[in-house]
Design an enzyme around this catalytic site. Sequence first.
Site, PDB file in Angstrom:
ATOM      1  N   ARG A  99       0.856  -1.185   0.000  1.00  0.00           N
ATOM      2  CA  ARG A  99       0.000   0.000   0.000  1.00  0.00           C
ATOM      3  C   ARG A  99       0.884   1.223   0.000  1.00  0.00           C
ATOM      4  NH1 ARG A  99       2.380   1.391   3.559  1.00  0.00           N
ATOM      5  NH2 ARG A  99       0.909   2.988   4.127  1.00  0.00           N
ATOM      6  N   GLY A 100       0.281   2.347  -0.289  1.00  0.00           N
ATOM      7  CA  GLY A 100       1.032   3.570  -0.523  1.00  0.00           C
ATOM      8  C   GLY A 100       1.140   3.798  -2.018  1.00  0.00           C
ATOM      9  N   ALA A 101       0.816   5.022  -2.456  1.00  0.00           N
ATOM     10  CA  ALA A 101       0.722   5.285  -3.891  1.00  0.00           C
ATOM     11  C   ALA A 101       1.975   4.904  -4.675  1.00  0.00           C
ATOM     12  CB  ALA A 101       0.373   6.762  -4.117  1.00  0.00           C
ATOM     13  N   ARG A 119      -7.532  -0.635  -6.984  1.00  0.00           N
ATOM     14  CA  ARG A 119      -7.737   0.482  -6.056  1.00  0.00           C
ATOM     15  C   ARG A 119      -7.850   1.760  -6.881  1.00  0.00           C
ATOM     16  NH1 ARG A 119      -4.485   0.803  -0.619  1.00  0.00           N
ATOM     17  NH2 ARG A 119      -6.394   1.934  -0.119  1.00  0.00           N
ATOM     18  N   GLN A 159      -2.337   2.132   9.952  1.00  0.00           N
ATOM     19  CA  GLN A 159      -1.037   2.156   9.275  1.00  0.00           C
ATOM     20  C   GLN A 159      -0.011   2.994  10.037  1.00  0.00           C
ATOM     21  OE1 GLN A 159      -4.043   2.841   7.799  1.00  0.00           O
ATOM     22  NE2 GLN A 159      -3.981   2.415   5.616  1.00  0.00           N
ATOM     23  N   ASP A 191      -2.039  10.344  -2.141  1.00  0.00           N
ATOM     24  CA  ASP A 191      -2.349   9.286  -3.098  1.00  0.00           C
ATOM     25  C   ASP A 191      -2.706   9.856  -4.464  1.00  0.00           C
ATOM     26  OD1 ASP A 191      -2.716   6.353  -1.713  1.00  0.00           O
ATOM     27  OD2 ASP A 191      -2.969   7.993  -0.295  1.00  0.00           O
ATOM     28  N   ASN A 196      -5.546  12.106   0.427  1.00  0.00           N
ATOM     29  CA  ASN A 196      -4.704  11.262   1.282  1.00  0.00           C
ATOM     30  C   ASN A 196      -5.628  10.470   2.206  1.00  0.00           C
ATOM     31  OD1 ASN A 196      -1.961  10.515   2.068  1.00  0.00           O
ATOM     32  ND2 ASN A 196      -2.409  11.515   4.011  1.00  0.00           N
ATOM     33  N   LYS A 197      -5.039   9.644   3.036  1.00  0.00           N
ATOM     34  CA  LYS A 197      -5.814   8.777   3.923  1.00  0.00           C
ATOM     35  C   LYS A 197      -6.866   9.569   4.695  1.00  0.00           C
ATOM     36  CE  LYS A 197      -5.386   5.226   4.072  1.00  0.00           C
ATOM     37  NZ  LYS A 197      -6.138   4.213   3.276  1.00  0.00           N
TER      38      LYS A 197
END
Length: 367
Positions: free
Chosen positions: A54-56, A94, A206, A247, A257-258
């Site tokens: 995970r993470g762009a 995603r 996370q 992201d 973002n998250k």
Amino acid sequence: MRIGGKHYHTIWVKENDATIVQVIDQRKLPFEFEVMDLTTVEETFFAIREMVVRGAPLIGVTAAYGMYLALLEFNGGNLERHLLEKAAYLKSSRPTAVNLAFAVDEMLDFILQYKTDADLVQMTLEKAHQFKQAEIDFGDKIGEAGLKLIEKIYAEKQGTVNILTHCNAGWLACIDWGTATAPIYKAHLKGIPVHVWVDETRPRNQGARLTAFELGEEGVPHTVIPDNTGGHLMQHGMVDMVIVGSDRTTVAGDVANKIGTYLKALAANDNGVPFYAALPSSTFDWEMEDGIREIPIEQRAGEEVAEIDGWNGQAVQSVRLIPEKSQVANYGFDVTPARLVSGLITERGVCEANKQSILNLFPEYKK
């Protein structure tokens, strides 16, 4: 960066077997360290969708290797149709992180351009390696650019620089260095005293599980806090700056973002705390301008909110948090308007969160 003193990247091709891509299974951290083998597009889709990776930036690189695996899977027929199907499948894993579609499309174009070359498989693998190295270089340069901001605060304060971050935008979300954490690691290595307030980042935690883990492995002082604590800390002068990842960032400077990032930006704005987003150029969406209206926001399974994973002393165990009959809404991201962003930290330096400033830094994207 390191785990147990040993240097790792988050993704690599297995030594002596180029048909296997290996990744750190981030669902198990910090309690267990496991490596997952990816040998098919379906396994790559699973790794992205289920947040093994995970993470762009890492999602993009994983997708690039996924297209390499798609080529390995081809066993005759129409190559272009095969690749288009696999590309669409990977891009559906995603929707919010723009790096995913960017990497898939770049790899697709590359393979089709050289599809008659006898060395196509090796060339495609090298292309995926290039994606990986580019993200490593981006993180390194983002770190240098953001370091200057931390140095300035330290010069004025002459004391520990307290930095708040949300979610994990560290090396685990990238390949090495990270985005939001890169300036922190650079400052720490330079001997500047830093302390990081780590948002737990519900519902997948996370921050508590990944950011805290990697900061601890590098010896960076940090404190894990509940997501809603940041505003209180800012009110009492306990946060010098906020650095988050992204992201997807529009060409006008809106930052996706998250979920929960927007609330941190509001609190920072209200308390005069600088709020930065750190991102490589691969995370900009050069076609979008209105982030709130245009950026697709992923809605994930309700179980992520209704349940929580933890270590029971012997294994990772899931327990339920909410009543059986309660409904759950699980939005994965939110959008912070450009007006709340003090600056964007990129591999080419820091710019203001507006179209003119961004395009001055990246003139090749001017239309």
